[in-house]
Every structure is written in structure tokens, then in C-alpha cells.
Design a protein around this motif. Structure first.
Motif, PDB file in Angstrom:
ATOM      1  N   GLN A 169      32.240  28.926  61.213  1.00 11.81           N
ATOM      2  CA  GLN A 169      32.548  30.303  61.586  1.00 11.81           C
ATOM      3  C   GLN A 169      33.998  30.596  61.228  1.00 11.81           C
ATOM      4  OE1 GLN A 169      32.623  31.234  65.822  1.00 11.81           O
ATOM      5  NE2 GLN A 169      31.559  33.155  65.448  1.00 11.81           N
ATOM      6  N   LYS A 174      38.575  36.716  67.484  1.00 13.04           N
ATOM      7  CA  LYS A 174      38.699  38.085  66.971  1.00 13.04           C
ATOM      8  C   LYS A 174      37.566  38.970  67.501  1.00 13.04           C
ATOM      9  CE  LYS A 174      42.264  37.797  64.081  1.00 13.04           C
ATOM     10  NZ  LYS A 174      43.460  38.676  64.136  1.00 13.04           N
ATOM     11  N   ASN A 216      33.872  34.308  68.030  1.00 12.31           N
ATOM     12  CA  ASN A 216      35.216  33.839  67.707  1.00 12.31           C
ATOM     13  C   ASN A 216      36.221  34.719  68.453  1.00 12.31           C
ATOM     14  OD1 ASN A 216      35.516  36.211  66.220  1.00 12.31           O
ATOM     15  ND2 ASN A 216      35.491  35.212  64.227  1.00 12.31           N
ATOM     16  N   ASN A 238      40.702  30.037  57.298  1.00  7.42           N
ATOM     17  CA  ASN A 238      40.517  29.095  58.405  1.00  7.42           C
ATOM     18  C   ASN A 238      39.135  29.252  59.022  1.00  7.42           C
ATOM     19  OD1 ASN A 238      43.135  28.213  58.057  1.00  7.42           O
ATOM     20  ND2 ASN A 238      43.972  29.626  59.559  1.00  7.42           N
ATOM     21  N   THR A 239      38.464  28.142  59.203  1.00  2.98           N
ATOM     22  CA  THR A 239      37.138  28.154  59.834  1.00  2.98           C
ATOM     23  C   THR A 239      37.061  27.025  60.849  1.00  2.98           C
ATOM     24  OG1 THR A 239      36.151  26.669  58.196  1.00  2.98           O
ATOM     25  CG2 THR A 239      36.048  29.035  57.726  1.00  2.98           C
ATOM     26  N   HIS A 240      36.019  27.062  61.665  1.00  4.77           N
ATOM     27  CA  HIS A 240      35.745  25.979  62.588  1.00  4.77           C
ATOM     28  C   HIS A 240      34.240  25.749  62.627  1.00  4.77           C
ATOM     29  CE1 HIS A 240      35.883  29.767  65.033  1.00  4.77           C
ATOM     30  NE2 HIS A 240      34.660  29.342  65.312  1.00  4.77           N
ATOM     31  N   ALA A 298      39.230  29.201  70.080  1.00  3.71           N
ATOM     32  CA  ALA A 298      38.870  29.835  68.809  1.00  3.71           C
ATOM     33  C   ALA A 298      37.425  30.292  68.816  1.00  3.71           C
ATOM     34  CB  ALA A 298      39.111  28.866  67.646  1.00  3.71           C
ATOM     35  N   CYS A 299      36.585  29.643  69.611  1.00  2.00           N
ATOM     36  CA  CYS A 299      35.175  30.035  69.691  1.00  2.00           C
ATOM     37  C   CYS A 299      34.613  29.566  71.028  1.00  2.00           C
ATOM     38  CB  CYS A 299      34.363  29.444  68.540  1.00  2.00           C
ATOM     39  SG  CYS A 299      34.399  27.631  68.495  1.00  2.00           S
ATOM     40  N   CYS A 326      33.123  24.075  69.434  1.00  5.17           N
ATOM     41  CA  CYS A 326      33.232  25.122  70.449  1.00  5.17           C
ATOM     42  C   CYS A 326      32.778  24.607  71.812  1.00  5.17           C
ATOM     43  CB  CYS A 326      32.365  26.330  70.075  1.00  5.17           C
ATOM     44  SG  CYS A 326      32.655  26.976  68.411  1.00  5.17           S
ATOM     45  N   GLU A 353      37.724  32.565  61.274  1.00  7.08           N
ATOM     46  CA  GLU A 353      38.629  32.901  62.364  1.00  7.08           C
ATOM     47  C   GLU A 353      39.457  34.143  62.078  1.00  7.08           C
ATOM     48  OE1 GLU A 353      41.004  29.474  63.110  1.00  7.08           O
ATOM     49  OE2 GLU A 353      39.298  28.193  63.656  1.00  7.08           O
ATOM     50  N   GLN A 354      39.452  34.652  60.848  1.00  5.84           N
ATOM     51  CA  GLN A 354      40.345  35.740  60.491  1.00  5.84           C
ATOM     52  C   GLN A 354      39.726  37.120  60.667  1.00  5.84           C
ATOM     53  OE1 GLN A 354      41.807  34.892  56.556  1.00  5.84           O
ATOM     54  NE2 GLN A 354      43.165  33.273  57.276  1.00  5.84           N
TER      55      GLN A 354
END
Length: 379
Positions: A214, A236, A234, A83-85, A190-191, A90, A216-217
Motif C-alpha cells: 500500500q 493519508k 493508510n 514509499n510503500t508498506h 502508517a496503516c 500493519c 503512503e503518499q
């Protein structure tokens, strides 16, 4: 039989070495592919980014990884894109002083330049929905900064000169980054992109951000220049940042140095076209007075303290200064309640026989008995 075992062992060793060599080769190939994949503004940035929509790879933190899997019945190395964004999704904030008391205007370095830059960026780029995040400023919020540090169980190491000394300005910057992380944790974004108020953004800033993905994991931070001019955390990375401060509560360096060294996770630098209007360290942070933070009790429950911070309802707004004051007050109440609970537990686990054996009163014997019973109750 021994010869057969020996041959099989050699095959296993050879296969393992071959896999390791292949993995290194694939890693270099992926890096080379990503390096050629994209240039921003016609020139290569320090860290290249590829557009996921084109099927290319992105070396930003957590955006891709290698995995050894069975493909069509054969084991081989494959590239996984979790998963990315895109950074264009953001929320964007300018870290600035929303209101400056008249008596402090001269204290704020290049205040008029910073104020005009933020107002012009917000007016010129309505599509970005840029917000102002009211920071913790040392000259206005020093008592709040001290109370926040003490409530979170943080202390500072004394330096031996101006460069290594953790002064009030650097502590204010730390407090702002802590509250920014708490805000993102509370909101669950998420960001989040945080820009300093002396940073000018390009006209095509949204398009540039859309080209950067970017992950997400894994914890990861993307920075836009050498220091803290612009960050994209992010979720995390926020967790990693907070965990670092919980496990290493003595602050020994400025926050930007700490982030550059990985205290919030892996960090990469990407050129998105921002420009500085004020030279690095031309503000007044480095010239502020030396900081004195009261010592925190050693038995403080830092995990619960950070939970109190992240759950502060005032974080729903965009005033980090007000949220920090509310969090500091709640932390003081939390620690007071914890001390009352500890005292009540001591009373509950004590008995008259611990103090008095019929002839003498022995407080040491009673204290040891109380500690033993409290330890047994925890088990």
C-alpha cells in the motif's frame, strides 16, 4: 515567417497529442502487467497485486504513479514507486465488544459466534499480534455517540424509509469508524487493519498480507470484501476521511457506503481469503430505533474540534468507547471555553459610547459597532 510559425505550431500540437497517446498506452500496459503479475490462492482477485520485491507494479492506492521525466537526456514516461508498506506490517484489530453487559447479550446479534471467532483467531495466530478494539455500541453508548457527534459539529439527515434512515445502529458504526481514524491519527501508524468480529481469517493470513503493498503518499483504502468487513487505511486516508467530515458535516448515508464512494480516498478491493460467519445485515443495526442528534451551533470551529479529538490521551489505549466518552467531555469543555472567549471578546471590543449617546440607549447600534471592531481586529 508566417509559414515557419505555422509549421512550428503544428509540430508542437503533434508532439503534445503524441505524448498524450503514449501516456494512455503506458497506462494500459502497466495495468495489463499488474493484472498478470500475481494470483492469490491460485485465482485472480478483483484487484490484482504485485510483489514489489520482484520489481513488478502494485495498483493499490498511492503505490505507483506515472511521471514524465528526462531519462539519459531524453524525455519519456517512467513509473515511479514511492514509499510503500506491506499490509503484514500493519497492526490488526478486531472491532468488537470487549465487555457486554448481561442485559445486552440478547441484543447483540450472534454474539457467541462473534466472541468465539475473535478469541480463536487471537489464540491461533500469535504471530499477528491481533488486538481487540472496543467499539461504540448503540445500545450501550448512545449518549456518548450523541455527545461525540454534537462535539464534532456532525448532524444526520432524516431518511424516508428504513434503508435511508440514519438510525442509532448506523450512527454507532459511524462513531466507531471516526474513533478508529482518530486512534490511527493519534498513534501515527502508517496503516491499520480493522476487521469486523464475524470475519474468519485464513491460516496463511500473514503471508497473504505480505503480498499486498500500500502506498503512503496518496490517500488510499484497501477493503477485503464488498462492504466494511475488513479495511486497511493508510495515514493519508485518515486525513482525507476527517477532512471530508469537516467539510460535509451532514451525514446522509452509512459509513461503508461513504467509504466505497471515496470519502477517505481511492479504494480498491483485494481478496485476502477472509470469510464471513454471519450474513450481511443479519445483525441488528438495521432494526435499531431512529436517531435524533441535537443540532450543533453553526459557528462551531470544526478544525479545532477534530484536533481536540485526535489529541485525546485516552486514544493511547484500545477502548474506542472510553476514548469517545473522554473526547466528548473534552469537546464540551472546549466549546464552553470558546463561548466564554467569544463573550469576553465582545466585552473587550465594546465601549459605553456604543450603547449610550447621551440621550438614548441603542442596543442595535452597539451590537453593530462590536461586530465591526471584532472583524477589524481579526484582519
Amino acid at each position: 515567417l508566417p509559414r515557419r510559425c505555422k509549421n512550428e505550431a503544428m509540430k508542437l500540437v503533434t508532439r503534445a497529442i503524441t505524448r498524450r497517446i503514449l501516456s494512455v498506452c503506458v497506462l494500459f500496459a502497466v495495468a495489463a502487467t499488474a493484472k498478470k503479475a500475481l494470483t492469490l490462492d491460485g485465482k485472480q482477485s478483483q484487484t490484482q497485486v504485485a510483489n514489489r520485491a520482484d520489481g513488478a507494479l502494485s495498483p493499490t492506492p498511492g503505490a505507483w504513479k506515472l511521471a514524465y521525466k528526462n531519462v539519459d537526456g531524453k524525455p519519456e514516461w517512467v513509473v515511479e514507486i514511492p514509499n510503500t508498506h506491506a499490509l503484514s506490517t500493519c497492526p490488526i484489530f478486531y472491532q468488537t465488544l470487549v465487555e457486554v453487559p448481561s442485559e445486552l447479550e440478547e441484543e447483540v446479534g450472534q454474539w457467541e459466534i462473534r466472541r468465539q471467532n475473535v478469541e480463536q483467531a487471537i489464540a491461533k495466530h500469535p504471530e499477528l499480534n491481533i488486538k481487540k478494539m472496543n467499539v461504540l455500541y448503540w445500545a450501550r453508548d448512545w449518549q456518548t455517540i450523541k455527545d461525540l457527534f454534537q462535539g464534532l459539529g456532525l448532524s444526520i439527515a432524516k431518511g424516508h424509509d428504513q434503508n435511508t434512515d440514519m438510525n442509532q445502529g448506523k450512527c454507532g458504526r459511524w462513531a466507531t469508524m471516526i474513533m478508529m481514524a482518530a486512534w490511527q491519527k493519534h498513534a501515527g501508524h502508517a496503516c491499520t487493519i480493522a476487521l469486523e468480529d464475524d470475519i474468519k481469517i485464513p491460516d496463511d493470513f500473514k503471508e497473504r498480507l505480505a503480498q499486498v503493498e500500500q502506498g503512503e503518499q496518496e490517500s488510499g483504502v484497501i477493503k477485503f470484501m464488498e462492504w466494511g468487513e475488513g479495511y486497511a487505511f493508510n495515514l493519508k486516508a485518515v486525513d482525507r476521511f476527517m477532512s471530508y467530515l469537516m467539510s460535509s458535516p451532514v451525514i446522509r448515508m452509512p459509513s461503508d457506503n461513504c467509504i466505497n464512494m471515496g470519502c477517505a480516498g481511492r479504494i480498491v478491493q483485494i481478496d485476502v481469503g477472509i470469510q464471513k460467519l454471519v450474513k450481511t445485515n443479519a445483525g441488528n443495526i438495521w432494526r435499531t430505533a431512529s436517531a435524533e442528534i441535537p443540532k450543533t451551533p453553526k459557528n462551531i470551529d470544526r478544525n479545532k474540534a477534530w484536533q481536540v479529538l485526535a489529541n485525546t490521551t485516552e486514544l493511547a489505549g484500545e477502548d474506542l468507547s472510553a476514548a469517545a466518552r473522554a473526547a466528548a467531555d473534552q469537546l464540551q469543555s472546549f466549546h464552553a471555553a470558546s463561548r466564554r472567549t467569544a463573550f469576553e471578546n465582545m466585552v473587550i471590543h465594546s465601549s459605553l459610547e456604543d450603547f449610550y449617546d447621551g440621550e438614548t440607549i441603542d442596543l442595535l447600534r452597539a451590537a453593530k459597532a462590536v461586530v465591526r471592531r471584532m472583524q477589524e481586529s481579526k484582519k
